[in-house]
Design a protein around this motif. Structure first.
Motif, PDB file in Angstrom:
ATOM      1  N   ASP A  14       1.338  -0.954  -0.186  1.00  0.00           N
ATOM      2  CA  ASP A  14       0.059  -0.016   0.091  1.00  0.00           C
ATOM      3  C   ASP A  14       0.588   1.368  -0.102  1.00  0.00           C
ATOM      4  O   ASP A  14       1.931   1.215   0.728  1.00  0.00           O
ATOM      5  CB  ASP A  14      -0.816  -0.362   1.402  1.00  0.00           C
ATOM      6  N   PRO A  15       0.592   2.449  -0.795  1.00  0.00           N
ATOM      7  CA  PRO A  15       1.507   3.309  -0.828  1.00  0.00           C
ATOM      8  C   PRO A  15       1.551   4.188   0.371  1.00  0.00           C
ATOM      9  O   PRO A  15       2.793   3.848   0.733  1.00  0.00           O
ATOM     10  CB  PRO A  15       0.604   4.380  -2.200  1.00  0.00           C
ATOM     11  N   SER A  16       0.296   3.873   1.124  1.00  0.00           N
ATOM     12  CA  SER A  16       0.770   4.238   2.468  1.00  0.00           C
ATOM     13  C   SER A  16       1.712   3.805   3.999  1.00  0.00           C
ATOM     14  O   SER A  16       2.370   4.387   4.345  1.00  0.00           O
ATOM     15  CB  SER A  16      -0.651   4.940   3.178  1.00  0.00           C
ATOM     16  N   SER A  17       1.925   2.482   3.321  1.00  0.00           N
ATOM     17  CA  SER A  17       3.187   1.223   4.547  1.00  0.00           C
ATOM     18  C   SER A  17       3.597   1.958   3.305  1.00  0.00           C
ATOM     19  O   SER A  17       5.041   1.582   4.767  1.00  0.00           O
ATOM     20  CB  SER A  17       2.742   0.319   3.483  1.00  0.00           C
ATOM     21  N   VAL A  18       4.904   2.434   2.313  1.00  0.00           N
ATOM     22  CA  VAL A  18       5.843   2.801   1.927  1.00  0.00           C
ATOM     23  C   VAL A  18       6.825   4.256   2.230  1.00  0.00           C
ATOM     24  O   VAL A  18       7.142   4.088   2.772  1.00  0.00           O
ATOM     25  CB  VAL A  18       5.632   3.087   0.270  1.00  0.00           C
ATOM     26  N   ALA A  19       5.109   5.246   2.251  1.00  0.00           N
ATOM     27  CA  ALA A  19       5.702   6.472   2.943  1.00  0.00           C
ATOM     28  C   ALA A  19       5.893   5.915   5.228  1.00  0.00           C
ATOM     29  O   ALA A  19       7.154   6.956   4.742  1.00  0.00           O
ATOM     30  CB  ALA A  19       4.272   7.268   2.955  1.00  0.00           C
ATOM     31  N   ILE A  20       5.177   5.378   4.808  1.00  0.00           N
ATOM     32  CA  ILE A  20       5.761   4.910   6.154  1.00  0.00           C
ATOM     33  C   ILE A  20       7.023   4.204   7.262  1.00  0.00           C
ATOM     34  O   ILE A  20       7.760   5.293   7.388  1.00  0.00           O
ATOM     35  CB  ILE A  20       4.932   4.128   7.183  1.00  0.00           C
ATOM     36  N   VAL A  21       7.625   3.794   5.777  1.00  0.00           N
ATOM     37  CA  VAL A  21       9.023   2.699   5.984  1.00  0.00           C
ATOM     38  C   VAL A  21      10.077   4.025   5.587  1.00  0.00           C
ATOM     39  O   VAL A  21      10.657   4.220   6.350  1.00  0.00           O
ATOM     40  CB  VAL A  21       8.289   1.498   4.825  1.00  0.00           C
ATOM     41  N   SER A  22       9.364   4.548   4.233  1.00  0.00           N
ATOM     42  CA  SER A  22      10.379   5.763   3.980  1.00  0.00           C
ATOM     43  C   SER A  22      10.522   6.968   5.338  1.00  0.00           C
ATOM     44  O   SER A  22      12.111   6.691   5.362  1.00  0.00           O
ATOM     45  CB  SER A  22       9.787   6.318   2.543  1.00  0.00           C
ATOM     46  N   GLY A  23       9.759   6.949   5.783  1.00  0.00           N
ATOM     47  CA  GLY A  23       9.787   8.283   6.429  1.00  0.00           C
ATOM     48  C   GLY A  23      10.645   7.834   8.037  1.00  0.00           C
ATOM     49  O   GLY A  23      11.520   7.710   8.350  1.00  0.00           O
ATOM     50  N   CYS A  24      10.638   6.242   8.715  1.00  0.00           N
ATOM     51  CA  CYS A  24      11.253   5.577   9.378  1.00  0.00           C
ATOM     52  C   CYS A  24      12.579   5.508   8.986  1.00  0.00           C
ATOM     53  O   CYS A  24      13.913   5.340   9.542  1.00  0.00           O
ATOM     54  CB  CYS A  24      10.905   4.161   9.470  1.00  0.00           C
ATOM     55  N   LEU A  25      13.243   5.174   7.621  1.00  0.00           N
ATOM     56  CA  LEU A  25      14.488   5.039   7.033  1.00  0.00           C
ATOM     57  C   LEU A  25      15.068   6.562   6.926  1.00  0.00           C
ATOM     58  O   LEU A  25      15.881   6.523   7.338  1.00  0.00           O
ATOM     59  CB  LEU A  25      14.279   4.323   5.570  1.00  0.00           C
ATOM     60  N   LEU A  26      13.984   7.360   6.664  1.00  0.00           N
ATOM     61  CA  LEU A  26      15.300   8.560   6.470  1.00  0.00           C
ATOM     62  C   LEU A  26      14.826   9.119   8.095  1.00  0.00           C
ATOM     63  O   LEU A  26      15.829   9.324   8.424  1.00  0.00           O
ATOM     64  CB  LEU A  26      13.360   9.628   5.864  1.00  0.00           C
ATOM     65  N   SER A  27      14.329   8.971   9.286  1.00  0.00           N
ATOM     66  CA  SER A  27      14.459   9.135  10.197  1.00  0.00           C
ATOM     67  C   SER A  27      15.724   8.743  10.627  1.00  0.00           C
ATOM     68  O   SER A  27      16.652   8.964  11.735  1.00  0.00           O
ATOM     69  CB  SER A  27      12.941   8.954  11.388  1.00  0.00           C
ATOM     70  N   HIS A  28      15.812   7.564  10.042  1.00  0.00           N
ATOM     71  CA  HIS A  28      17.180   6.965  10.568  1.00  0.00           C
ATOM     72  C   HIS A  28      18.658   7.641  10.118  1.00  0.00           C
ATOM     73  O   HIS A  28      19.281   7.547  10.860  1.00  0.00           O
ATOM     74  CB  HIS A  28      16.975   4.906   9.809  1.00  0.00           C
ATOM     75  N   LEU A  29      18.766   7.570   8.708  1.00  0.00           N
ATOM     76  CA  LEU A  29      19.639   8.353   8.782  1.00  0.00           C
ATOM     77  C   LEU A  29      20.099   9.071   9.157  1.00  0.00           C
ATOM     78  O   LEU A  29      21.490   9.669   9.859  1.00  0.00           O
ATOM     79  CB  LEU A  29      19.228   8.321   6.891  1.00  0.00           C
ATOM     80  N   LEU A  69      13.924   6.478  15.166  1.00  0.00           N
ATOM     81  CA  LEU A  69      14.320   4.901  14.740  1.00  0.00           C
ATOM     82  C   LEU A  69      12.851   4.751  14.486  1.00  0.00           C
ATOM     83  O   LEU A  69      12.885   3.989  12.952  1.00  0.00           O
ATOM     84  CB  LEU A  69      14.432   3.913  15.462  1.00  0.00           C
ATOM     85  N   THR A  70      11.883   6.134  15.074  1.00  0.00           N
ATOM     86  CA  THR A  70      10.171   5.508  13.879  1.00  0.00           C
ATOM     87  C   THR A  70       9.889   6.851  12.991  1.00  0.00           C
ATOM     88  O   THR A  70      10.853   7.935  13.307  1.00  0.00           O
ATOM     89  CB  THR A  70       9.591   5.696  15.233  1.00  0.00           C
ATOM     90  N   LEU A  71       8.757   6.895  12.545  1.00  0.00           N
ATOM     91  CA  LEU A  71       8.467   8.284  12.217  1.00  0.00           C
ATOM     92  C   LEU A  71       8.048   9.310  13.385  1.00  0.00           C
ATOM     93  O   LEU A  71       7.114   9.534  13.483  1.00  0.00           O
ATOM     94  CB  LEU A  71       7.719   7.704  11.226  1.00  0.00           C
ATOM     95  N   TYR A  72       9.442  10.115  12.924  1.00  0.00           N
ATOM     96  CA  TYR A  72       9.271  10.970  15.029  1.00  0.00           C
ATOM     97  C   TYR A  72      10.036  12.256  13.741  1.00  0.00           C
ATOM     98  O   TYR A  72      11.016  11.763  13.627  1.00  0.00           O
ATOM     99  CB  TYR A  72       9.102  10.483  16.037  1.00  0.00           C
ATOM    100  N   THR A  73       9.785  13.112  14.764  1.00  0.00           N
ATOM    101  CA  THR A  73      10.935  14.561  14.530  1.00  0.00           C
ATOM    102  C   THR A  73      12.158  14.961  15.394  1.00  0.00           C
ATOM    103  O   THR A  73      13.356  14.894  15.015  1.00  0.00           O
ATOM    104  CB  THR A  73      10.448  16.242  14.604  1.00  0.00           C
ATOM    105  N   GLU A  74      12.314  13.386  16.306  1.00  0.00           N
ATOM    106  CA  GLU A  74      13.524  13.947  17.260  1.00  0.00           C
ATOM    107  C   GLU A  74      14.806  13.600  16.277  1.00  0.00           C
ATOM    108  O   GLU A  74      15.286  14.429  16.927  1.00  0.00           O
ATOM    109  CB  GLU A  74      13.367  12.224  18.271  1.00  0.00           C
ATOM    110  N   SER A  75      15.198  12.642  15.390  1.00  0.00           N
ATOM    111  CA  SER A  75      16.246  12.477  15.523  1.00  0.00           C
ATOM    112  C   SER A  75      16.246  13.901  13.792  1.00  0.00           C
ATOM    113  O   SER A  75      17.916  14.074  14.245  1.00  0.00           O
ATOM    114  CB  SER A  75      16.516  10.744  14.048  1.00  0.00           C
ATOM    115  N   LEU A  76      15.821  14.262  13.790  1.00  0.00           N
ATOM    116  CA  LEU A  76      16.085  14.817  12.601  1.00  0.00           C
ATOM    117  C   LEU A  76      16.073  16.754  13.422  1.00  0.00           C
ATOM    118  O   LEU A  76      16.889  17.285  12.927  1.00  0.00           O
ATOM    119  CB  LEU A  76      14.620  15.756  11.772  1.00  0.00           C
TER     120      LEU A  76
END
Length: 133
Positions: A14-29, A69-76
């Motif tokens: 599902d596109p929303s699942s891809v967006a969530i996974v992408s956001g988590c990967l960006l947060s991890h980066l 490591l989650t979709l949150y603004t802490e790492s950014l």
């Protein structure tokens, strides 16, 4: 659409699942990238490189790691704040101001970042009043 260009396991999602996974990967980066300004600042302010490495490793395994490591603004926010402090150390005030504005749009506690701009003046002899003392 970009989904047909993605590898097959993600193209069926599902596109929303891809967006969530992408956001988590960006947060991890961002969490990983924040280690660079941390080690640079630690090397500038701590007595030995061993202390700097220890401080950076402790930062890497901080208690708020699940939020990094989650979709949150802490790492950014960590990446921006540490980059601002490193820029202030190197005299990059204009870039630090721009990053401060971005950080303020992410988190309300970023409104305290301008205090770091004033700190060197407050620590000057005479309390930053210009008097030599």
């Amino acid at each position: 659409r970009l989904l047909p260009l993605l590898p097959s396991p993600l193209s069926d999602c599902d596109p929303s699942s891809v967006a969530i996974v992408s956001g988590c990967l960006l947060s991890h980066l961002c969490s990983l990238l924040s280690l660079y300004p941390m080690i640079r600042l630690s090397l500038l302010h701590l007595p030995t490189p061993q202390h700097a490495l220890t401080a950076t490793l402790l930062f890497a395994i901080q208690p708020s790691l699940p939020f990094s490591l989650t979709l949150y603004t802490e790492s950014l926010f960590s990446l921006l704040t540490l980059s601002i402090l490193l820029l202030l150390e190197r005299g990059g005030y204009a870039t630090a101001v721009v990053l401060s504005a971005i950080a303020c749009s992410l988190r309300s506690n970023a409104t305290l970042i301008p205090l770091f701009f004033l700190l060197p003046h407050a620590l000057r002899p005479g309390g930053g009043r210009g008097g030599g003392g």
